[in-house]
Design an enzyme around this catalytic site. Sequence first.
Site, PDB file in Angstrom:
ATOM      1  N   GLU A 121      10.068   2.313  10.354  1.00  0.00           N
ATOM      2  CA  GLU A 121      11.101   3.277   9.930  1.00  0.00           C
ATOM      3  C   GLU A 121      10.505   4.378   9.997  1.00  0.00           C
ATOM      4  O   GLU A 121       9.565   4.683   9.222  1.00  0.00           O
ATOM      5  CB  GLU A 121      11.743   2.732   8.779  1.00  0.00           C
ATOM      6  CG  GLU A 121      13.034   3.454   8.376  1.00  0.00           C
ATOM      7  CD  GLU A 121      13.011   4.788   7.951  1.00  0.00           C
ATOM      8  OE1 GLU A 121      13.294   5.739   8.551  1.00  0.00           O
ATOM      9  OE2 GLU A 121      12.904   4.913   6.540  1.00  0.00           O
ATOM     10  N   LYS A 153       0.831  -1.131  -0.065  1.00  0.00           N
ATOM     11  CA  LYS A 153       0.103   0.061   0.063  1.00  0.00           C
ATOM     12  C   LYS A 153       0.988   1.300   0.014  1.00  0.00           C
ATOM     13  O   LYS A 153       1.384   1.739   0.835  1.00  0.00           O
ATOM     14  CB  LYS A 153      -1.036   0.078   1.244  1.00  0.00           C
ATOM     15  CG  LYS A 153      -2.140   0.627   1.059  1.00  0.00           C
ATOM     16  CD  LYS A 153      -2.069   2.201   0.851  1.00  0.00           C
ATOM     17  CE  LYS A 153      -1.588   2.983   1.941  1.00  0.00           C
ATOM     18  NZ  LYS A 153      -1.710   4.448   1.542  1.00  0.00           N
ATOM     19  N   GLU A 186      10.778  17.367  13.109  1.00  0.00           N
ATOM     20  CA  GLU A 186      11.177  16.911  11.763  1.00  0.00           C
ATOM     21  C   GLU A 186      10.290  17.640  10.895  1.00  0.00           C
ATOM     22  O   GLU A 186       9.195  17.693  10.477  1.00  0.00           O
ATOM     23  CB  GLU A 186      10.831  15.634  11.543  1.00  0.00           C
ATOM     24  CG  GLU A 186      11.184  15.000  10.335  1.00  0.00           C
ATOM     25  CD  GLU A 186      11.099  13.405  10.010  1.00  0.00           C
ATOM     26  OE1 GLU A 186      11.772  12.798   9.352  1.00  0.00           O
ATOM     27  OE2 GLU A 186      10.072  12.964  10.358  1.00  0.00           O
ATOM     28  N   CYS A 211      13.909  11.187   5.669  1.00  0.00           N
ATOM     29  CA  CYS A 211      14.043  10.924   7.219  1.00  0.00           C
ATOM     30  C   CYS A 211      15.597  11.029   7.758  1.00  0.00           C
ATOM     31  O   CYS A 211      15.844  11.422   8.953  1.00  0.00           O
ATOM     32  CB  CYS A 211      13.543   9.805   7.547  1.00  0.00           C
ATOM     33  SG  CYS A 211      14.359   8.293   6.574  1.00  0.00           S
TER      34      CYS A 211
END
Length: 485
Positions: free
Chosen positions: A256, A181, A390, A290
Amino acid sequence: MTRPPRAYCGRVHDHDRLYIGGKWEHPATSDLVEVSEAATGEVLGSVPAAGAADVDRAVAAAAAAFEGWAATPVAERAAALGRLHAAMADRLVDFGELIAREVGMPAAKAMVAQAGVALVVVESYVDLAARFAFEEAVGNAKVVYEPVGVVAAVTPWNYPLLQAVSKVAPALLAGCPVVLKPSEVAPLSLFLLAALVDAAGFPPGTFNLVTGTGAEAGEALVAHPGVDKVSFTGSTPVGRRVAQVAGASFKRLTLELGGKSASIVLDDADLDEAVRASVLQAMLNSGQMCMAWSRLVVPRERHDEAARLAAKVAEQLVVGDPFSPATDVGPLASGPHRDRVRAAIEAGVAEGATLVAGGPEPPAGLERGYYVRPTIFADVTEHMSVATEEIFGPVVAVMAHDGDGDAVRIANSSPFGLHGAVFSGDRARAEGLARRLRTGQVDVCGGGGFNPWAPFGGYKESGWGRELGRWGLEGYLETKALQFP
């Protein structure tokens, strides 16, 4: 590049079917999700907005394929991956251009850092098949490593193909059927991947593609009782939700998640080289990584010099059309994400950080599309949002440290722990400091580029488990001990 700059060709990527059980199947509803062109904001194509009924069919197809695929010799599974690798290599340009249009990374870089690295990852698992011990003797026991079962692979938009194959390749090699997905923001390259999987001759049901929103298709897939393992890459807040849903039925889980990585420059490092390398790494894919080194931690006595150098590097970067050979930094992937990044820059200014390059305004002449200027903040303190959150955009925070121990403290103060770097003129000193960082991967004295054979993953809120290399394969295996007299 084989195509000229500005090679936009309108809405040519409409998909109305899902890949389930080895066939292109119509979804249960006619609802679609539109995909936009990062450089223009115009609609590029559309994909099905699958729901629970479609997820049910995909998981059922994977479950039906499990026993046969798990029993297939490893060499045959590796051969199928090898055929997929060859097919992907033939379509490398197509993958790179699709990703450039969806995500915004300059096409020349997307061919290498996106499609090219994905190709290497698939190849790495073809090679690993002959070297990995799927069973071993331990005293009177034979320890065997068996496929965990049906895998739900839920992937993000920033590296759509790479993140997909980092899950799909080891899962298939392990003997696990997969339901993929992808993010609805950048799903188009995965339709090409599905077509190549089909042509490579994998048995029906071993690979399934279901598109749609995370709230609908993603939630249904993670919660599905027929799924044995969930591998998710995305933001930490969504990762928390995935952990809650998957944990309710004790599914195996790899996460992750986010990062706020620090690049530490020590007092004996070449400051110009370290700052340049750090800023360029942080600006790759417009900072939509990331693992971006979004905190540049430098000796206090050289802070101002480092900030000037960082600003100079950022200002020299060419922002523009992903299909122009001159472009260094392309647009962000979507309008909502661009708005979040601009808001984060405005917050940094409001909190008192010194803006030395860039800012929240769009680049001149690039008001159309999802562009953000490469931005450098100086005088950043540990509690400012640009140092803690972030941002996932082309934004670097320059911070001052008072020696090695303080640099380690600053780096480890983040709730994340995914990546990082240490620059020093003394390799042993740099390695010693790198060992003290609470993070899953550290580039020492510049590193050697991204290594797809090494484990990738994080500490703390950056996730659970590791991907890539043998560590990625082990994540799709259960361990069984057969005891003998």
